[in-house]
Design a protein around this motif. Structure first.
Motif, PDB file in Angstrom:
ATOM      1  N   GLY A  40      30.657  15.755 -14.338  1.00 50.95           N
ATOM      2  CA  GLY A  40      30.061  15.098 -13.199  1.00 50.95           C
ATOM      3  C   GLY A  40      29.896  13.604 -13.361  1.00 50.95           C
ATOM      4  N   LEU A  41      30.528  13.021 -14.371  1.00 52.87           N
ATOM      5  CA  LEU A  41      30.413  11.576 -14.559  1.00 52.87           C
ATOM      6  C   LEU A  41      31.189  10.814 -13.487  1.00 52.87           C
ATOM      7  CD1 LEU A  41      30.717  11.329 -18.439  1.00 52.87           C
ATOM      8  CD2 LEU A  41      28.644  11.175 -17.043  1.00 52.87           C
ATOM      9  N   ILE A  42      32.242  11.412 -12.969  1.00 53.58           N
ATOM     10  CA  ILE A  42      33.015  10.796 -11.895  1.00 53.58           C
ATOM     11  C   ILE A  42      33.238  11.841 -10.828  1.00 53.58           C
ATOM     12  CG2 ILE A  42      34.169   9.107 -13.393  1.00 53.58           C
ATOM     13  CD1 ILE A  42      36.608  10.887 -13.385  1.00 53.58           C
ATOM     14  N   GLY A  43      33.507  11.341  -9.600  1.00 57.57           N
ATOM     15  CA  GLY A  43      33.729  12.269  -8.520  1.00 57.57           C
ATOM     16  C   GLY A  43      35.175  12.750  -8.484  1.00 57.57           C
ATOM     17  N   ALA A  44      35.427  13.670  -7.546  1.00 65.34           N
ATOM     18  CA  ALA A  44      36.770  14.247  -7.426  1.00 65.34           C
ATOM     19  C   ALA A  44      37.783  13.190  -6.998  1.00 65.34           C
ATOM     20  CB  ALA A  44      36.760  15.406  -6.439  1.00 65.34           C
ATOM     21  N   ALA A  45      37.391  12.301  -6.065  1.00 68.20           N
ATOM     22  CA  ALA A  45      38.336  11.284  -5.579  1.00 68.20           C
ATOM     23  C   ALA A  45      38.686  10.303  -6.683  1.00 68.20           C
ATOM     24  CB  ALA A  45      37.729  10.545  -4.381  1.00 68.20           C
ATOM     25  N   GLU A  46      37.619   9.896  -7.443  1.00 67.25           N
ATOM     26  CA  GLU A  46      37.890   8.940  -8.515  1.00 67.25           C
ATOM     27  C   GLU A  46      38.777   9.564  -9.610  1.00 67.25           C
ATOM     28  OE1 GLU A  46      35.036   9.534  -7.237  1.00 67.25           O
ATOM     29  OE2 GLU A  46      34.128   7.649  -6.553  1.00 67.25           O
ATOM     30  N   SER A  47      38.483  10.850  -9.918  1.00 67.64           N
ATOM     31  CA  SER A  47      39.286  11.493 -10.954  1.00 67.64           C
ATOM     32  C   SER A  47      40.751  11.661 -10.515  1.00 67.64           C
ATOM     33  CB  SER A  47      38.691  12.861 -11.323  1.00 67.64           C
ATOM     34  OG  SER A  47      38.802  13.768 -10.227  1.00 67.64           O
ATOM     35  N   GLU A  48      40.945  11.935  -9.230  1.00 71.68           N
ATOM     36  CA  GLU A  48      42.324  12.094  -8.736  1.00 71.68           C
ATOM     37  C   GLU A  48      43.073  10.786  -8.774  1.00 71.68           C
ATOM     38  OE1 GLU A  48      45.565  14.179  -7.478  1.00 71.68           O
ATOM     39  OE2 GLU A  48      43.612  14.932  -8.104  1.00 71.68           O
ATOM     40  N   ALA A  49      42.407   9.684  -8.416  1.00 70.82           N
ATOM     41  CA  ALA A  49      43.062   8.374  -8.470  1.00 70.82           C
ATOM     42  C   ALA A  49      43.404   7.988  -9.894  1.00 70.82           C
ATOM     43  CB  ALA A  49      42.155   7.324  -7.834  1.00 70.82           C
TER      44      ALA A  49
ATOM     45  N   TYR B 170      48.294   8.419 -23.259  1.00 70.51           N
ATOM     46  CA  TYR B 170      48.116   8.814 -21.846  1.00 70.51           C
ATOM     47  C   TYR B 170      47.678  10.275 -21.735  1.00 70.51           C
ATOM     48  CZ  TYR B 170      50.496   4.433 -20.804  1.00 70.51           C
ATOM     49  OH  TYR B 170      50.836   3.107 -20.711  1.00 70.51           O
ATOM     50  N   ARG B 171      48.176  11.109 -22.607  1.00 73.88           N
ATOM     51  CA  ARG B 171      47.733  12.513 -22.576  1.00 73.88           C
ATOM     52  C   ARG B 171      46.236  12.626 -22.919  1.00 73.88           C
ATOM     53  NH1 ARG B 171      53.082  13.585 -24.518  1.00 73.88           N
ATOM     54  NH2 ARG B 171      52.371  13.326 -26.688  1.00 73.88           N
ATOM     55  N   ASP B 172      45.826  11.803 -23.906  1.00 73.45           N
ATOM     56  CA  ASP B 172      44.387  11.794 -24.237  1.00 73.45           C
ATOM     57  C   ASP B 172      43.551  11.307 -23.054  1.00 73.45           C
ATOM     58  OD1 ASP B 172      44.949  12.725 -26.748  1.00 73.45           O
ATOM     59  OD2 ASP B 172      44.907  10.736 -27.718  1.00 73.45           O
ATOM     60  N   GLN B 173      44.089  10.315 -22.311  1.00 68.10           N
ATOM     61  CA  GLN B 173      43.359   9.795 -21.140  1.00 68.10           C
ATOM     62  C   GLN B 173      43.225  10.877 -20.069  1.00 68.10           C
ATOM     63  OE1 GLN B 173      45.457   6.282 -19.917  1.00 68.10           O
ATOM     64  NE2 GLN B 173      44.462   4.971 -21.476  1.00 68.10           N
ATOM     65  N   LEU B 174      44.283  11.665 -19.837  1.00 67.63           N
ATOM     66  CA  LEU B 174      44.203  12.751 -18.850  1.00 67.63           C
ATOM     67  C   LEU B 174      43.130  13.769 -19.240  1.00 67.63           C
ATOM     68  CD1 LEU B 174      47.984  13.427 -18.060  1.00 67.63           C
ATOM     69  CD2 LEU B 174      46.270  12.431 -16.517  1.00 67.63           C
ATOM     70  N   ALA B 175      43.127  14.070 -20.558  1.00 68.69           N
ATOM     71  CA  ALA B 175      42.116  15.039 -21.012  1.00 68.69           C
ATOM     72  C   ALA B 175      40.711  14.470 -20.836  1.00 68.69           C
ATOM     73  CB  ALA B 175      42.359  15.399 -22.477  1.00 68.69           C
ATOM     74  N   GLU B 176      40.552  13.165 -21.098  1.00 67.84           N
ATOM     75  CA  GLU B 176      39.245  12.527 -20.961  1.00 67.84           C
ATOM     76  C   GLU B 176      38.798  12.512 -19.490  1.00 67.84           C
ATOM     77  OE1 GLU B 176      36.997   8.339 -22.153  1.00 67.84           O
ATOM     78  OE2 GLU B 176      39.134   8.643 -22.608  1.00 67.84           O
ATOM     79  N   ILE B 177      39.735  12.214 -18.572  1.00 63.85           N
ATOM     80  CA  ILE B 177      39.412  12.215 -17.138  1.00 63.85           C
ATOM     81  C   ILE B 177      38.953  13.600 -16.696  1.00 63.85           C
ATOM     82  CG2 ILE B 177      40.437  12.016 -14.823  1.00 63.85           C
ATOM     83  CD1 ILE B 177      42.217   9.784 -15.993  1.00 63.85           C
TER      84      ILE B 177
END
Length: 372
Positions: free
Chosen positions: A54-63, A40-47
């Motif tokens: 710029g691959l994802i927007g701010a709303a998507e990254s927050e969700a 999960y920590r690796d996933q947070l770093a990847e997000i």
């Protein structure tokens, strides 16, 4: 030694069987929860990298961050619960080790202090004859009864429990046990007398026809058995034949030693039927005269045996004046003048306060030429 080795091996196997599932898993490596947290920590770093590029927007990254955070919290809670459970498991393991190792060690030490495998077992009959407590008797009786229920052909078991039934007042059970013992192991004096006494107790002291038959069977096995002879005399008395009872008991009295435990009961029975009490044991003048018809060797052995028995009895209980007079006469007939005079002297000491007894002693001493 083999016994102790077997006990040790069995104890060790039992301990291992319980302790093996409780062994510690501390050395198994990283737990599943810790691995999940790393992912999960690796996933947070990847997000965070995707949002920055710029691959994802701010709303998507927050969700996405919120979802990963919920998973982290869930895993962290499970880890905390697992740690608490691990502490409880450790306590249980400690308690199990103490119980499975400490208890056998304590029991073994106590056995070494108080017990011994070298002691012989005590047979059931011996334990019953040793007058155990009421609770012990009840337990032993129940065990024997359970044994006989599964082994109904064990005659020895019936013979063991029959006297216990008598002591407990279970006369009907005692009679049945003696009957089974006789049926399985045959008739003998002890079993027939036991059956007769159980039937006698069951009938309230009346010698019934069945009890009489048992005593007659005992006498047939041993014509001199005093118990059977006494109760057959009692049967004659209860049947209204006092003369027959007197004859039976008088014959028994003639064979009864003065110190026999049943002698007082026999004397009372003789008194009830008006028979004279049995004479004190020892040779009479007629006994000595009859011995003259025997060979010299046999005559001497017979007379001396009788005289020695009388002398021993008087040494223990010297208040029998007639016994002392017979002893004086017997020693004189045997040509033992010194022993006859010694018997007279002892008799005078015994009856020093009885003038009439002293007169009879002196009269016999003069008759025998022993001096006064």
């Amino acid at each position: 030694m083999l016994l102790w080795l077997a006990i040790s091996l069995m104890t060790g196997a039992a301990i291992m069987a319980v302790l093996w599932p409780l062994r510690s898993r501390a050395g198994d490596g990283v737990s599943d929860g810790q691995a999940d947290l790393a992912v999960y920590r690796d996933q947070l770093a990847e997000i965070e990298r995707d949002r920055a590029s710029g691959l994802i927007g701010a709303a998507e990254s927050e969700a996405a961050r919120n979802e990963v955070a919920r998973r982290i919290l869930r895993v962290a809670g499970a880890e905390a619960a697992e740690r608490a459970a691990g502490g409880a498991d450790r306590r249980r393991r400690v308690a199990a080790v103490v119980a499975l190792i400490g208890v056998p060690l304590f029991a073994g030490g106590l056995y070494f202090a108080l017990g011994s495998p070298q002691l012989d077992g005590q047979p059931l009959a011996a334990r019953l004859d040793a007058q155990p407590s009421g609770a012990d008797v009840a337990i032993l009786v129940r065990r024997v009864e359970e044994h006989l229920a599964t082994n109904p052909d064990d005659g020895r078991g019936y013979e063991v429990i029959a006297p216990v039934y008598m002591r407990l007042g279970r006369y009907e059970d005692a009679a049945r046990a003696w009957q089974n013992a006789i049926r399985l192991d045959g008739s003998d004096v002890r079993r027939q007398n036991g059956l007769g006494e159980a039937l006698l107790a069951q009938s309230g002291g009346v010698v019934t026809a069945e009890a009489k038959a048992a005593f007659e069977a005992a006498q047939a096995a041993d014509a001199k058995d005093p118990r059977a002879r006494y109760f057959l005399g009692l049967a004659a008395e209860q049947d209204g034949r006092p003369q027959d009872a007197a004859a039976i008991w008088s014959a028994l009295a003639a064979d009864t030693p003065a110190d026999a435990p049943w002698q007082p009961m026999l004397a009372a029975a003789l008194a009830r039927v008006g028979a004279p009490a049995a004479p004190a044991p020892g040779p009479s003048a007629e006994d000595v005269a009859a011995s003259q018809q025997m060979s010299a060797q046999d005559r001497d052995a017979m007379i001396r045996g009788m005289v020695d028995r009388l002398s021993q009895r008087l040494a223990e209980k010297g208040d029998d004046l007639d016994g002392w007079l017979r002893l004086m006469r017997a020693w004189n007939v045997l040509g033992e003048g010194a022993k006859a005079r010694d018997a007279a002297a002892k008799a005078r000491v015994q009856f020093a306060a009885d003038g009439q007894a002293l007169g009879r002693i002196d009269a016999l001493a003069r008759e025998l030429g022993l001096g006064s």
